[in-house]
Design a protein around this motif. Sequence first.
Motif, PDB file in Angstrom:
ATOM      1  N   ILE A   1       4.276   5.563   9.066  1.00 23.80           N
ATOM      2  CA  ILE A   1       3.505   4.385   8.656  1.00 23.80           C
ATOM      3  C   ILE A   1       3.107   3.559   9.865  1.00 23.80           C
ATOM      4  CG2 ILE A   1       4.570   4.173   6.380  1.00 23.80           C
ATOM      5  CD1 ILE A   1       6.119   1.731   7.731  1.00 23.80           C
ATOM      6  N   GLY A   2       2.036   2.824   9.724  1.00 25.87           N
ATOM      7  CA  GLY A   2       1.667   1.871  10.754  1.00 25.87           C
ATOM      8  C   GLY A   2       2.565   0.654  10.639  1.00 25.87           C
ATOM      9  N   LYS A   3       3.143   0.222  11.740  1.00 26.78           N
ATOM     10  CA  LYS A   3       4.077  -0.907  11.711  1.00 26.78           C
ATOM     11  C   LYS A   3       3.423  -2.187  11.198  1.00 26.78           C
ATOM     12  CE  LYS A   3       7.563   1.361  13.414  1.00 26.78           C
ATOM     13  NZ  LYS A   3       7.309   2.676  12.921  1.00 26.78           N
ATOM     14  N   GLU A   4       2.117  -2.307  11.363  1.00 24.62           N
ATOM     15  CA  GLU A   4       1.407  -3.512  10.925  1.00 24.62           C
ATOM     16  C   GLU A   4       0.659  -3.305   9.611  1.00 24.62           C
ATOM     17  OE1 GLU A   4       1.857  -6.424  12.465  1.00 24.62           O
ATOM     18  OE2 GLU A   4       3.195  -5.344  13.814  1.00 24.62           O
ATOM     19  N   SER A   5       0.908  -2.174   8.944  1.00 28.64           N
ATOM     20  CA  SER A   5       0.203  -1.891   7.690  1.00 28.64           C
ATOM     21  C   SER A   5       0.983  -2.432   6.496  1.00 28.64           C
ATOM     22  CB  SER A   5      -0.016  -0.383   7.527  1.00 28.64           C
ATOM     23  OG  SER A   5       1.181   0.239   7.137  1.00 28.64           O
ATOM     24  N   SER A   6       0.301  -2.557   5.371  1.00 26.56           N
ATOM     25  CA  SER A   6       0.965  -3.022   4.154  1.00 26.56           C
ATOM     26  C   SER A   6       1.965  -1.987   3.638  1.00 26.56           C
ATOM     27  CB  SER A   6      -0.070  -3.348   3.079  1.00 26.56           C
ATOM     28  OG  SER A   6      -0.827  -2.199   2.764  1.00 26.56           O
ATOM     29  N   ALA A   7       1.895  -0.751   4.105  1.00 26.49           N
ATOM     30  CA  ALA A   7       2.869   0.279   3.721  1.00 26.49           C
ATOM     31  C   ALA A   7       4.252  -0.018   4.305  1.00 26.49           C
ATOM     32  CB  ALA A   7       2.398   1.652   4.182  1.00 26.49           C
ATOM     33  N   ASN A   8       4.310  -0.852   5.318  1.00 24.75           N
ATOM     34  CA  ASN A   8       5.580  -1.233   5.945  1.00 24.75           C
ATOM     35  C   ASN A   8       6.177  -2.403   5.165  1.00 24.75           C
ATOM     36  OD1 ASN A   8       7.749  -1.420   7.671  1.00 24.75           O
ATOM     37  ND2 ASN A   8       6.571  -2.250   9.379  1.00 24.75           N
ATOM     38  N   PHE A   9       6.477  -2.180   3.891  1.00 22.55           N
ATOM     39  CA  PHE A   9       6.930  -3.262   3.020  1.00 22.55           C
ATOM     40  C   PHE A   9       8.429  -3.516   3.115  1.00 22.55           C
ATOM     41  CE2 PHE A   9       7.387   0.590   0.600  1.00 22.55           C
ATOM     42  CZ  PHE A   9       8.560   0.430  -0.106  1.00 22.55           C
TER      43      PHE A   9
END
Length: 160
Positions: free
Chosen positions: A115-123
């Motif tokens: 996942i991208g550390k700054e993406s919304s997937a990093n919840f």
Amino acid sequence: MPQPDGGEVTRSNSGTAERTDLQKAAMAVGAVFLLVGVLGFIPGITSNYGDMSFAGHHSEAKLLGIFQVSVLHNIVHLLFGAAGIAMARQARTAYLYLVGGGVIYLVLWLYGLVIGKESSANFVPVNNADNWLHLLLGLGMIAAGVLLSRRAAAATGTTR
């Protein structure tokens, strides 16, 4: 006294059942996760405590100034710790906790890598320090579960 899972339970002088090394390991891992969950809610031990969010990569709080945490992350640690203590009651469930939990942590490690550390997937949220910790936890928990269950089986002459 023989157990359905092939392990042995011995009785102490007080007549209470003694835990197997497998159960002790699950209990210890569970206790550590409970402790980590509590520490994640303590300002000072968790840096940038005022910047903690419920979930997501925007949480700037870091346990011990290293591991990115959020309220959700801390709650997951508390629940995982409680599960370990509950599952340590029997050797079979202690094994499932260690090996299954280890697999979960290896999946979290892979999740953190892709996942991208700054993406919304990093919840959750996770950072590089979390990723390394998840890898070590996953490998360590699986190794403990497998090795301690094999040692118990060898001691009793049973196989899994």
